[in-house]
Motif scaffolding. Structure first.
Motif, PDB file in Angstrom:
ATOM      1  N   LYS A  46      -5.295  -3.229  -7.780  1.00  0.00           N
ATOM      2  CA  LYS A  46      -4.678  -1.978  -7.335  1.00  0.00           C
ATOM      3  C   LYS A  46      -5.721  -1.062  -6.684  1.00  0.00           C
ATOM      4  O   LYS A  46      -5.422  -0.370  -5.696  1.00  0.00           O
ATOM      5  N   LYS A  47      -6.961  -1.087  -7.181  1.00  0.00           N
ATOM      6  CA  LYS A  47      -8.020  -0.290  -6.567  1.00  0.00           C
ATOM      7  C   LYS A  47      -8.286  -0.729  -5.131  1.00  0.00           C
ATOM      8  O   LYS A  47      -8.471   0.107  -4.240  1.00  0.00           O
ATOM      9  N   THR A  91      -6.183  -2.221  -3.117  1.00  0.00           N
ATOM     10  CA  THR A  91      -5.027  -1.799  -2.322  1.00  0.00           C
ATOM     11  C   THR A  91      -5.135  -0.325  -1.957  1.00  0.00           C
ATOM     12  O   THR A  91      -4.863   0.069  -0.817  1.00  0.00           O
ATOM     13  N   GLU A  92      -5.555   0.498  -2.910  1.00  0.00           N
ATOM     14  CA  GLU A  92      -5.697   1.933  -2.646  1.00  0.00           C
ATOM     15  C   GLU A  92      -6.777   2.203  -1.613  1.00  0.00           C
ATOM     16  O   GLU A  92      -6.619   3.082  -0.747  1.00  0.00           O
ATOM     17  N   CYS A  93      -7.874   1.450  -1.661  1.00  0.00           N
ATOM     18  CA  CYS A  93      -8.949   1.648  -0.691  1.00  0.00           C
ATOM     19  C   CYS A  93      -8.500   1.266   0.726  1.00  0.00           C
ATOM     20  O   CYS A  93      -8.863   1.939   1.699  1.00  0.00           O
ATOM     21  N   ASN A 121      -5.413   1.412   1.759  1.00  0.00           N
ATOM     22  CA  ASN A 121      -4.473   2.462   2.161  1.00  0.00           C
ATOM     23  C   ASN A 121      -5.210   3.730   2.586  1.00  0.00           C
ATOM     24  O   ASN A 121      -4.838   4.380   3.581  1.00  0.00           O
ATOM     25  N   ASN A 122      -6.274   4.080   1.877  1.00  0.00           N
ATOM     26  CA  ASN A 122      -7.071   5.253   2.260  1.00  0.00           C
ATOM     27  C   ASN A 122      -7.712   5.058   3.629  1.00  0.00           C
ATOM     28  O   ASN A 122      -7.772   5.995   4.433  1.00  0.00           O
ATOM     29  N   ASN A 168     -16.958   0.597  -1.176  1.00  0.00           N
ATOM     30  CA  ASN A 168     -16.318   1.426  -2.203  1.00  0.00           C
ATOM     31  C   ASN A 168     -16.735   1.025  -3.611  1.00  0.00           C
ATOM     32  O   ASN A 168     -16.089   1.422  -4.589  1.00  0.00           O
ATOM     33  N   ASP A 207     -11.820  -6.741  -8.190  1.00  0.00           N
ATOM     34  CA  ASP A 207     -10.953  -6.066  -7.228  1.00  0.00           C
ATOM     35  C   ASP A 207     -10.662  -6.916  -5.999  1.00  0.00           C
ATOM     36  O   ASP A 207      -9.611  -6.765  -5.376  1.00  0.00           O
ATOM     37  N   GLY A 211       0.795  -1.219   0.000  1.00  0.00           N
ATOM     38  CA  GLY A 211       0.000   0.000   0.000  1.00  0.00           C
ATOM     39  C   GLY A 211       0.826   1.267   0.000  1.00  0.00           C
ATOM     40  O   GLY A 211       0.361   2.318  -0.451  1.00  0.00           O
ATOM     41  N   SER A 224      -4.984   5.472   6.249  1.00  0.00           N
ATOM     42  CA  SER A 224      -4.582   6.879   6.368  1.00  0.00           C
ATOM     43  C   SER A 224      -5.620   7.689   7.132  1.00  0.00           C
ATOM     44  O   SER A 224      -5.282   8.540   7.971  1.00  0.00           O
ATOM     45  N   LYS A 228       3.960  -0.173  -5.150  1.00  0.00           N
ATOM     46  CA  LYS A 228       2.619   0.051  -5.669  1.00  0.00           C
ATOM     47  C   LYS A 228       2.437  -0.317  -7.143  1.00  0.00           C
ATOM     48  O   LYS A 228       1.379  -0.049  -7.708  1.00  0.00           O
TER      49      LYS A 228
END
Length: 247
Positions: free
Chosen positions: A159-160, A162-164, A166-167, A189, A118, A83, A170, A87
């Protein structure tokens, strides 16, 4: 580009000998940061990864597995690594070390069938989060109900996805139990998720899909004919991995 990430406390040569022959890029996340890797230098296709606990804490990658009674586990480190630090991969297979599959072809066949999804996992259940059911009394998740849960010891992320994750880390400075986190994040999401038949032999205990209040040990599917396209869990004895591949 796809990758396979094995999550383990300490690497084992049975797994390494198997994974080193893959065409996919292989990563092994090592939970024990003190483990000596000097005997594992001849695996050219494997990247061995150790992640400092403080990096996970600073980035909110904590609390993914309460069953280990530790704030940071191999799952936190794996999710942090892909994440935050690495990447580039479109799809990542996350696999715990007591999951068995026959060959790389099993993963490739699934990838070919599900080119846009996803999250791939075993079946997912819906819940209102009642604290008297499942593990919900231990799970605090930053979404309104309904919630979702399932066996997540072997999953494929886009990758989407993984980004979710990470968001979420954060924003909340923490994660939560992966069996609730992954499906709930995906559905909230509006991501594409599927539960392929190849995941149907993933149990918390061999032959049992419901969580029960008992002490259990790993069974090893020795009474079954191993299907080379199917994923199996749990198979904790790694010698059985060799046995099944040679049977």
């Amino acid at each position: 580009m796809n990758a396979v990430c094995l999550i383990t406390f300490r690497p084992n040569k049975i797994w390494c000998d198997f994974l080193n022959l893959f065409k996919y890029k292989i990563f092994i996340i090592i939970d024990d940061n003190d483990f000596d890797l000097s005997d594992f230098t001849n695996y050219n296709n494997i990247t061995f990864v150790k992640v400092d606990d403080e990096k996970c804490k600073l980035n909110g990658y904590i609390d993914t597995n309460f069953t280990l009674n530790k704030l940071i586990s191999g799952w936190d480190k794996a999710l942090y690594y892909f994440g935050v630090e690495e990447k580039k991969f479109e799809f990542i297979w996350y696999i715990e070390d007591d999951v068995f599959f026959y060959s790389e072809a099993a993963l490739m066949k699934i990838d070919i069938q599900y080119i846009n999804d996803d999250l791939l996992s075993n079946t997912i259940e819906i819940s209102d989060g009642n604290k008297n059911t499942w593990h919900w009394w231990r799970v605090n998740i930053d979404y309104p109900p309904p919630y979702y849960n399932g066996m997540m010891c072997c999953v494929r992320f886009s990758k989407k996805m993984t980004e979710c994750i990470n968001n979420y880390a954060s924003k909340n400075k923490t994660l939560c139990f992966i069996e609730a986190l992954f499906p709930t994040v995906a559905i909230n999401n509006d991501l594409i998720y599927s539960n392929p038949d190849e995941f149907n032999k993933i149990y918390f205990k061999y032959g049992v899909k419901e969580i029960i209040n008992t002490n259990y040990t790993s069974d090893d599917f020795k009474d079954e004919i191993i299907n080379p396209n199917i994923l199996y869990h749990p198979v904790k004895n790694l010698n059985d991995h060799i046995l099944f591949r040679n049977s």
